[in-house]
Design a protein around this motif. Structure first.
Motif, PDB file in Angstrom:
ATOM      1  N   VAL B 289       0.836  -1.209   0.000  1.00 39.72           N
ATOM      2  CA  VAL B 289       0.000   0.000   0.000  1.00 39.72           C
ATOM      3  C   VAL B 289       0.870   1.259   0.000  1.00 39.72           C
ATOM      4  O   VAL B 289       0.438   2.320  -0.412  1.00 39.72           O
ATOM      5  N   ASN B 290       2.111   1.104   0.419  1.00 38.07           N
ATOM      6  CA  ASN B 290       3.012   2.259   0.425  1.00 38.07           C
ATOM      7  C   ASN B 290       3.259   2.786  -0.990  1.00 38.07           C
ATOM      8  O   ASN B 290       3.670   3.924  -1.177  1.00 38.07           O
ATOM      9  N   ASP B 291       3.006   1.927  -1.990  1.00 39.60           N
ATOM     10  CA  ASP B 291       3.206   2.376  -3.373  1.00 39.60           C
ATOM     11  C   ASP B 291       2.032   3.197  -3.883  1.00 39.60           C
ATOM     12  O   ASP B 291       2.125   3.831  -4.935  1.00 39.60           O
ATOM     13  N   LEU B 292       0.924   3.171  -3.147  1.00 37.72           N
ATOM     14  CA  LEU B 292      -0.218   3.997  -3.557  1.00 37.72           C
ATOM     15  C   LEU B 292       0.146   5.466  -3.331  1.00 37.72           C
ATOM     16  O   LEU B 292       0.806   5.809  -2.346  1.00 37.72           O
ATOM     17  N   VAL B 295      -0.803   7.070   0.144  1.00 38.88           N
ATOM     18  CA  VAL B 295      -0.625   6.337   1.395  1.00 38.88           C
ATOM     19  C   VAL B 295       0.839   6.332   1.819  1.00 38.88           C
ATOM     20  O   VAL B 295       1.732   6.070   1.010  1.00 38.88           O
ATOM     21  N   TYR B 296       1.055   6.654   3.091  1.00 33.50           N
ATOM     22  CA  TYR B 296       2.402   6.596   3.646  1.00 33.50           C
ATOM     23  C   TYR B 296       2.381   5.593   4.780  1.00 33.50           C
ATOM     24  O   TYR B 296       1.747   5.816   5.797  1.00 33.50           O
ATOM     25  N   LEU B 297       3.027   4.443   4.560  1.00 35.80           N
ATOM     26  CA  LEU B 297       2.957   3.339   5.515  1.00 35.80           C
ATOM     27  C   LEU B 297       4.273   3.202   6.279  1.00 35.80           C
ATOM     28  O   LEU B 297       5.345   3.182   5.675  1.00 35.80           O
ATOM     29  N   TYR B 298       4.156   3.117   7.599  1.00 32.72           N
ATOM     30  CA  TYR B 298       5.324   2.873   8.443  1.00 32.72           C
ATOM     31  C   TYR B 298       5.044   1.686   9.337  1.00 32.72           C
ATOM     32  O   TYR B 298       3.943   1.573   9.879  1.00 32.72           O
ATOM     33  N   ASP B 302      10.364   0.681  10.920  1.00 36.52           N
ATOM     34  CA  ASP B 302      10.605   1.995  10.325  1.00 36.52           C
ATOM     35  C   ASP B 302      10.682   3.061  11.400  1.00 36.52           C
ATOM     36  O   ASP B 302      11.572   3.904  11.394  1.00 36.52           O
TER      37      ASP B 302
END
Lengths: 272, 434
Positions: B289-292, B295-298, B302
């Motif tokens: 989902v971080n590639d959307l 969206v910023y996923l940690y 991280d």
């Protein structure tokens, strides 16, 4: 002579301001921002002075050759930047935009600064509305381009978890998005009105509203790019990295419309 | 008098056991009273959090007291003793003191250094004080535990790692959203770290909290705590678009949020960015989902990387904290020792005898025509007087030696005569009352 002095003073002050704004990006540079702003304001005042001098000497708005229009473009960029600096307190924006203004000024200094009388066909009150609107739009689109670049860098840092000094210095994505959107919502109506007043002026000067002159064609292309961006924003809330890329592309197209067309595509808008 | 601790925690029992033994803070009075009604239990405090249930008590009969409290934990909740017995631990004496000091200092927490536990113990103690089930020893003991926790927090950086992870999350959010004031936080699942981070977001101005959990009651409980809104787990995707910041820590074995799920959500959000923090192991959110775009996923790694928690440094800080605890145990033990009858009587005698000798010496020094046997007579007189005076109190103390009020007498005695025995700083206890 006075014109030359104030022009080169402006150039020098912008040079110093650029160094200071770039210095702000260095890890430990706490108070450079305030100095940078002061130097930039000094440069801006010198620039206004230079432009007024030239206006008086030429007897018309100094935008009739490459030297003058690049200088006026830089002036517009700095004016628009100062607005955003005071409104949003984003010094880092200066690190991206002020070097651009300096480059434009250097470009301006490369062209002959001779004074030329205005072509009688163009002497009209429309010169003010058409050109000032166009330059205003250019300035806002330039800032939008800078902000979009910053957005791309910042979102890259956030995605890749590279949270270094530059990341800390850059404003939040929302702030950048807000400034970018504001630039577009100022710039786009200005461009639209600029094109309309241009058409009216063209009808008076050349007898035709629209003659598919390269400048006209490319303005229309620019207009469509920004129209698409704003349309996406208003209907589906389109924003983010892809929108930022398109904003950067829009800026490059705008730059071509403004400078490239004049340099490489002779037409009604060619100076001299 | 002895301090005993009986309980279970995340280290010895799973959530489903911990839940069964938990006490509701709203109705803590009855179990506290029942605890004190147990034979041989003099004082009692019940600490019940989502990660531990512990009873602190004082008794003269260590083995009997511990046994009865262990039973009490099962009986009160109508559980078979065999169910909870393997998960229980019990301590007495120095081990009990060490345990409580460590728990209060968050050295025994799931997330070492998380600050909530201290507040929870303070609240639990507050109830015990309110219902009169804590007495002179537990009062002193828990206040000491609070001051140890304070020392550990200020003198080591043990707390900074846990706090800094949520701090880092807030800082990151500020780089996405600028202001948090109109932002909503969504908690999926429950977990100490998640709650801590949510709390951090709230204190930094986040607008509201949504909570969801596979068990709706749990979501509801947590939502109440945050003055937020609970959402049935099945309706998660109907509400996901409202959340700007999403914290997940479920025990799900597979991803519960995938890029496919999020596409529609992002559209509903008009592509406004989402900040997702996945604390669960195994992870709840598909890393893709971080590639959307929006969206910023940690994940936990991280965030830990962000705060660059130096493992070696943490070890050192933990050692420092343990040293503080050890130091404070010695101090506290000294005070406990003063509550023993014999040393107190000895100290009182010594004290009075010193006074007597000083006075005799002074009298003789200023007595010019003293007869040769004056010193002997004075000695006899004063010694007899002190013996007579001390006889009654000594007998009384020895007699009440089995009763509950002894500690009170002994403490009063020490205070009234300013006995040096096991010098504990009086200022310390004053400072703790704040």
């Amino acid at each position: 002579m006075m014109i030359q002095i104030s022009f080169y003073l402006t150039l020098a002050l912008y040079g110093v301001a650029t160094l200071l704004y770039l210095g702000c990006l260095l890890p430990k540079a706490p108070c450079l921002a305030a100095i940078a702003r002061k130097v930039l304001i000094a440069g801006f005042l010198a620039h206004c002075l230079s432009t007024i001098h030239r206006y008086i000497a030429a007897g018309h708005l100094p935008i009739t050759n490459m030297h003058e229009s690049l200088s006026f473009f830089a002036l517009s960029i700095v004016a628009a930047y100062l607005y955003f600096e005071f409104r949003f307190r984003v010094t880092t924006l200066g690190s991206f935009v002020i070097p651009l203004a300096l480059l434009v000024m250097i470009g301006s200094s490369r062209f002959s600064s001779g004074l030329y009388p205005l072509n009688p066909a163009l002497q009209s009150v429309w010169i003010y509305s058409h050109t000032v609107l166009a330059f205003g739009a250019y300035a806002f689109f330039t800032i939008a381009g800078g902000v979009a670049g910053m957005y791309l860098i910042q979102s890259h840092f956030l995605k890749k978890k590279q949270l270094g000094t530059l990341f800390q210095k850059l404003p939040s994505l929302d702030t950048l998005d807000e400034i970018g959107y504001r630039c577009l919502s100022f710039g786009f109506p200005m461009l639209t009105l600029g094109i309309i007043t241009g058409a009216i002026w063209a009808a008076q000067a050349w007898g035709s509203y629209w003659s598919w002159d390269p400048k006209e064609t490319w303005s229309l292309i620019t207009w469509f790019v920004y129209a698409a961006l704003l349309h996406g924003r208003l209907t589906t809330g389109w924003r983010g990295r892809r929108a930022a890329w398109l904003t950067v592309a829009g800026f490059l197209i705008m730059l071509f419309t403004f400078i490239g067309v004049n340099l490489w595509m002779p037409g009604l808008h060619s100076y001299n | 008098m002895n301090i005993i601790v009986v309980g279970l925690s995340h280290k010895t029992a799973s959530v489903d056991i911990r839940e069964k033994v938990a006490f509701s803070p709203n109705s803590i009075e009855q179990p506290l009273k029942a605890l004190l009604a147990l034979e041989g239990i003099v004082e009692g405090v019940i600490v019940s959090t989502c990660n531990r249930v512990e009873i602190y008590a004082t008794t003269r009969d260590i083995a009997g007291g511990i046994g009865r409290i262990r039973r009490f934990l099962a009986d009160w909740h109508h559980l078979p003793f065999d169910l909870i017995e393997p998960h229980l631990y019990s301590y007495h004496g120095e081990a009990a003191i060490r345990h409580v000091f460590r728990v209060a200092s968050s050295l025994d927490s799931m997330v070492v250094g998380e600050p909530q536990i201290l507040g929870q113990i303070k609240t639990s103690y507050g109830y015990a004080a309110e219902y009169g089930t804590s007495g002179i020893i537990l009062n002193r003991f828990l206040h000491k535990a609070f001051s140890v926790a304070k020392r550990v927090r200020t003198e080591t950086r043990i707390a900074s790692s846990a706090v800094s992870v949520s701090f880092a999350a807030v800082e990151l959010a500020r780089k996405i959203f600028d202001s948090l004031s109109d932002k909503t936080v969504l908690l999926i699942g429950a977990g100490e770290m998640c709650e801590l981070a949510a709390r951090h977001f709230l204190t930094n101005g986040a607008k509201g909290v949504l909570v969801t959990n596979r068990t709706f009651e749990k979501a509801q409980r947590l939502a109440d705590e945050f003055a937020g809104q609970a959402i049935p787990f099945e309706e998660l995707f109907d509400h996901l678009h409202k959340a700007d910041i999403i914290l997940t820590s479920t025990g799900a074995p597979h991803f519960i949020v995938t890029p496919k799920d999020l596409k529609a959500v992002i559209q509903r959000r008009r592509m406004k960015p989402m900040f997702m923090i996945d604390i669960a192991v195994p992870r709840d959110i598909d890393p893709a989902v971080n590639d959307l775009d929006a969206v910023y996923l940690y994940d936990m790694d991280d965030l830990q990387q962000v705060v660059a928690v130096n493992l070696e440094g943490r070890k050192q800080e933990a050692e420092k904290a343990e040293a503080i605890v050890a130091e404070e145990i010695i101090q506290f033990n000294k005070w406990i020792a003063t509550l023993e009858v014999t040393p107190t009587i000895v100290a009182l005698r010594t004290h009075l005898d010193e006074l007597r000798q000083a006075e005799v010496a002074r009298t003789l020094a200023g007595w010019k025509e003293a007869p040769p046997d004056a010193e002997k007579r004075l000695e006899l007189l004063t010694t007899a007087l002190i013996n007579k005076i001390l006889h009654q109190p000594t007998m009384a103390l020895k007699k009440t030696g089995q009763g509950n009020r002894t500690d009170l007498y002994l403490d009063a005695l020490r205070a009234l005569f300013d006995l040096e025995l096991g010098s504990t700083d009086r200022d310390d206890s004053l400072e703790l009352e704040e």
